[in-house]
Scaffold this motif. Structure first.
Motif, short mmCIF file in Angstrom:
data_model
loop_
_atom_site.label_atom_id
_atom_site.label_comp_id
_atom_site.label_asym_id
_atom_site.label_seq_id
_atom_site.Cartn_x
_atom_site.Cartn_y
_atom_site.Cartn_z
N GLY A 1 28.88 48.24 -74.19
CA GLY A 1 29.06 49.39 -73.31
C GLY A 1 30.24 49.30 -72.35
N VAL A 2 30.57 48.11 -71.87
CA VAL A 2 31.71 47.97 -70.93
C VAL A 2 32.50 46.70 -71.25
CG1 VAL A 2 32.40 48.44 -68.57
CG2 VAL A 2 30.00 48.53 -69.15
N MET A 3 33.20 46.72 -72.39
CA MET A 3 33.93 45.52 -72.78
C MET A 3 35.28 45.44 -72.06
SD MET A 3 33.25 45.40 -76.87
CE MET A 3 34.14 43.87 -77.15
N ALA B 1 31.71 48.93 -52.57
CA ALA B 1 30.28 48.93 -52.91
C ALA B 1 29.49 47.93 -52.07
CB ALA B 1 30.11 48.67 -54.39
N ASP B 2 28.17 47.86 -52.33
CA ASP B 2 27.27 47.14 -51.42
C ASP B 2 26.87 45.74 -51.88
OD1 ASP B 2 25.68 47.80 -53.53
OD2 ASP B 2 24.45 49.27 -52.44
N GLY B 3 27.27 45.37 -53.08
CA GLY B 3 26.92 44.03 -53.56
C GLY B 3 25.47 43.89 -54.01
N THR C 1 38.00 43.48 -69.71
CA THR C 1 38.33 42.04 -69.83
C THR C 1 37.65 41.20 -68.74
OG1 THR C 1 40.37 42.34 -68.59
CG2 THR C 1 40.54 42.40 -70.99
N ASP C 2 37.20 41.83 -67.67
CA ASP C 2 36.45 41.08 -66.66
C ASP C 2 35.02 40.83 -67.13
OD1 ASP C 2 36.61 44.01 -66.23
OD2 ASP C 2 35.02 43.66 -64.78
N ASN C 3 34.63 41.46 -68.23
CA ASN C 3 33.28 41.24 -68.77
C ASN C 3 33.33 40.44 -70.08
OD1 ASN C 3 32.15 42.66 -66.65
ND2 ASN C 3 32.13 44.59 -67.75
N LEU D 1 39.33 42.23 -59.09
CA LEU D 1 37.94 42.71 -59.13
C LEU D 1 37.07 41.65 -58.47
CD1 LEU D 1 38.05 44.12 -62.77
CD2 LEU D 1 37.94 45.47 -60.67
N GLY D 2 36.72 40.61 -59.22
CA GLY D 2 35.95 39.50 -58.63
C GLY D 2 34.46 39.76 -58.59
N ASP D 3 33.73 38.71 -58.19
CA ASP D 3 32.27 38.82 -58.07
C ASP D 3 31.93 39.71 -56.88
OD1 ASP D 3 31.59 37.09 -60.16
OD2 ASP D 3 31.58 35.31 -58.86
N GLY D 4 31.76 41.01 -57.17
CA GLY D 4 31.46 41.94 -56.09
C GLY D 4 29.98 41.99 -55.77
N ARG D 5 29.16 41.65 -56.74
CA ARG D 5 27.70 41.63 -56.48
C ARG D 5 27.06 40.42 -57.14
NH1 ARG D 5 25.88 46.32 -60.65
NH2 ARG D 5 27.52 45.76 -62.07
N ALA D 6 27.85 39.36 -57.29
CA ALA D 6 27.28 38.13 -57.81
C ALA D 6 27.70 37.01 -56.88
CB ALA D 6 27.77 37.86 -59.22
N CYS E 1 36.97 34.78 -57.92
CA CYS E 1 38.04 35.78 -57.91
C CYS E 1 38.49 36.02 -59.34
CB CYS E 1 39.21 35.22 -57.09
SG CYS E 1 40.62 36.34 -57.04
N TYR E 2 38.52 37.24 -59.76
CA TYR E 2 39.10 37.57 -61.06
C TYR E 2 39.62 38.99 -61.05
CZ TYR E 2 34.28 39.32 -61.91
OH TYR E 2 33.07 39.94 -61.82
N GLY E 3 40.45 39.29 -62.06
CA GLY E 3 40.95 40.66 -62.23
C GLY E 3 40.41 41.21 -63.54
P1 AMP Z 1 31.04 45.81 -63.99
O1 AMP Z 1 31.76 46.88 -64.75
O2 AMP Z 1 29.62 46.14 -63.71
O3 AMP Z 1 31.18 44.49 -64.66
O4 AMP Z 1 31.71 45.71 -62.54
C1 AMP Z 1 33.10 45.80 -62.33
C2 AMP Z 1 33.46 45.31 -60.95
O5 AMP Z 1 32.78 46.06 -59.95
C3 AMP Z 1 33.12 43.85 -60.69
O6 AMP Z 1 34.11 43.30 -59.88
C4 AMP Z 1 31.81 43.95 -59.95
O7 AMP Z 1 31.58 42.83 -59.15
C5 AMP Z 1 32.02 45.21 -59.12
N1 AMP Z 1 30.75 45.86 -58.76
C6 AMP Z 1 29.92 46.55 -59.57
N2 AMP Z 1 28.84 46.98 -58.90
C7 AMP Z 1 28.96 46.55 -57.62
C8 AMP Z 1 28.18 46.66 -56.44
N3 AMP Z 1 27.01 47.30 -56.42
N4 AMP Z 1 28.65 46.07 -55.32
C9 AMP Z 1 29.83 45.43 -55.32
N5 AMP Z 1 30.61 45.29 -56.38
C10 AMP Z 1 30.19 45.84 -57.53
#
Ligand code: AMP
Ligand code: MG
Length: 523
Positions: A267-269, A136-138, A271-273, A102-107, A89-91
């Motif tokens: 490219g996407v700095m 999104a689909d993860g 704070t969650d990255n 935000l959190g691990d949406g696809r990890a 879990c993270y923001g």
């Molecule tokens: P990112 O900018 O790629 O680091 O992603 C930002 C946020 O969106 C993170 O919480 C990711 O886990 C989420 N996210 C990005 N792509 C997907 C995806 N295909 N499915 C679910 N979550 C996603």
């Protein structure tokens, strides 16, 4: 069936609070650092590449890596015995705005292991839905997975702090994506990268608890992070928290100076990255400078404001550290002490940036006029569309006693030599003349200077079009280029006789091609 054993040592899930609910139903997760969730079952996993170096680091033999079990575990189809996968879990602040959870949406994290006195967390990227997947689909597609796989290992071999990659697999499932967000979605092959780092904690992991005024979990997480990853700082206390923040600030700066040195644009700095260990993390729409240009960003989503452009990365690092300082404030309650660390980032940046640029042009003895010499070079480099990698690499061929052929030596770096005006040529000649005078003060030989310069100026980087060629071939079922680039980039500073074709400017066809100069977050 051959099975392999990992040296499992779970710390995150055993020491930090878990979300009491399991499964991937989307939700706000409070007072917890993670949620248990299993990877998605996939149709037909196929292993495309494995990093031998990472296998060794993890204590997995090559034979084991060829087993069915390895493929199933590192593509998500099988959960290792005695492990319980989870999403963190993270923001985070995205493009300057607080974005909430935000959190691990696809990890999905598989487990942690201890091997050879090193600690590693194993994670699958693109392994299916989690509570944090939002709309999104993860999943992840092949193109972005190849980019992460190749680039993270390339960065490691360049000496840039980074998360690593262990394997790249196809899932056998198709994934729908609208690459340019223009209403033209298409099916693409799905893929999973297994990636590895001591920890995947981010600035946003701390921000989420501060935003929710949950100081208890914030303290638990901070104490865990210090004890586990910064034990040299001592037992948790206000002083230790400050030392922790200072260490993160210093590591973040070092990482960004390295990015500037090799021409990497994240490219996407957001704070969650931003890794809490100062590692390059989350390879999305990143890119490599071809023409040296402080204003360049690879990310189409950022095209308007160019917040994350090359020249702005050091400032954004600082901006992100301000957000982390705010997040840690409840544990420290000392604005002046936090501010002093942020001020040091600024002055350290000036010093380290100058040192780095001096090393790139082969100056190793201090001279107060070097800053001006470097700024003049950056100006003329930008006026002429000059390939960064080729320019700095070729510059090492210059002889101290004969700088009049400077322009000839770097000729190959110009994208459009015919466009060179008389005024520009004069600027270049003037710069080389000043550089020649300056080189006289350096006591080392030409050969020694060239050797040192070639140790900081890579010959080979993962140019945007190179990754795209590997992607185009892979989408047609040919994975040879993935292997070729992977091996090439293991020795980025070495002359590689058979690989001269990769020491070349971006071809014109790639100038405005999607994937080569323009990337979106759609991965
Ligand atoms: P990112 O900018 O790629 O680091 O992603 C930002 C946020 O969106 C993170 O919480 C990711 O886990 C989420 N996210 C990005 N792509 C997907 C995806 N295909 N499915 C679910 N979550 C996603
Ligand atoms: Mg991310």
């Amino acid at each position: 069936m051959k099975t392999f054993k990992l040296h499992i040592k779970d710390t995150f899930t055993s020491q930090l609070p878990a979300d009491p609910i399991e499964g991937s139903k989307r939700r706000q997760v409070e007072k917890a650092c993670f949620s248990y969730v299993n990877p998605k079952q996939i149709k037909k996993p196929e292993l495309l590449h494995v990093s031998k170096n990472m296998l060794e680091n993890l204590g997995i033999s090559e034979t084991e890596s060829q087993s069915e079990e390895f493929l199933n575990v590192f593509s998500g189809n099988q959960v290792l015995p005695n492990t319980k996968p989870f999403a963190m879990c993270y923001g985070g602040h995205q493009f300057g705005n607080w974005a909430g959870q935000l959190g691990d949406g696809r990890a999905i994290n598989l487990t942690e292991i201890d091997y050879n006195n090193q600690h590693w967390a194993l994670q699958l990227k693109g392994a299916g839905e989690t509570p944090y997947s939002r709309t999104a689909d993860g999943l992840a597609v092949l193109r972005s997975s190849i980019r992460e796989y190749l680039c993270s290992e390339a960065m490691f071999h360049l000496g840039v702090p980074t998360t690593r990659a262990l394997s790249l697999s196809l899932t056998g499932d198709q994934v729908m994506r609208d690459v340019m967000y223009n209403g033209n979605p298409e099916y693409e092959p799905g893929a999973v990268v297994s990636r590895v780092a001591p920890s995947f904690l981010r600035f946003g992991s701390f921000e989420i608890f501060a935003a929710r005024e949950d100081s208890k979990t914030l303290k638990q997480l901070t104490d865990y992070t210090i004890t586990q990853f910064y034990p040299e700082l001592g037992a948790p206390s206000k002083e230790t928290y400050l030392a922790f923040f200072r260490e993160i600030s210093e590591r973040t700066l070092k990482m960004i100076i390295d990015w500037q040195r090799v021409g990497f644009v994240h490219g996407v700095m957001n704070t969650d990255n931003m890794s809490i260990l100062g590692l390059t993390i989350d390879y999305g729409p990143y890119g490599w400078l071809e023409g040296f240009d402080f204003g360049w960003t690879p990310n189409t989503t950022d095209r308007e404001h160019k917040r994350y452009r090359y020249g702005n990365q050091p400032n954004i690092g600082l901006w992100n550290l301000y957000q982390l300082a705010n997040a840690l404030y409840p544990l420290i309650e000392d604005v002046d002490a936090l501010q002093a660390i942020l001020d040091d980032y600024k002055s350290d940046f000036e010093k380290q940036s100058l040192e780095m640029m001096r090393s790139k042009i082969g100056l190793f003895q201090a001279d107060e006029n070097d800053l001006k010499l470097i700024q003049d070079l950056e100006d003329v480099l930008q006026m002429t569309e000059t390939d960064m990698t080729i320019f700095f690499r070729n510059l090492s061929k210059i002889e101290k006693e004969n700088v009049s052929n400077g322009l000839e030596i770097i000729q190959d770096a110009f994208y459009n030599p015919k466009a060179m005006t008389k005024d520009l040529e004069d600027l270049w000649k003037h710069w080389f003349q000043k550089y020649g005078v300056r080189l006289q003060n350096e006591s080392i030989s030409d050969a020694e200077r060239a050797m040192r310069m070639n140790g900081v100026n890579p010959k080979y980087v993962l140019r945007n079009y190179m990754a795209q060629l590997a992607i185009d071939a892979a989408e047609k079922g040919d994975y040879a280029l993935i292997d070729e680039l992977f091996n090439l980039l293991k020795n980025p500073y070495s002359e590689q006789e058979d690989s001269q074709k990769w020491f070349a400017k971006r071809p014109e066809w790639a100038r405005n091609k999607v994937g080569c100069s323009m990337l979106s977050c759609s991965s």
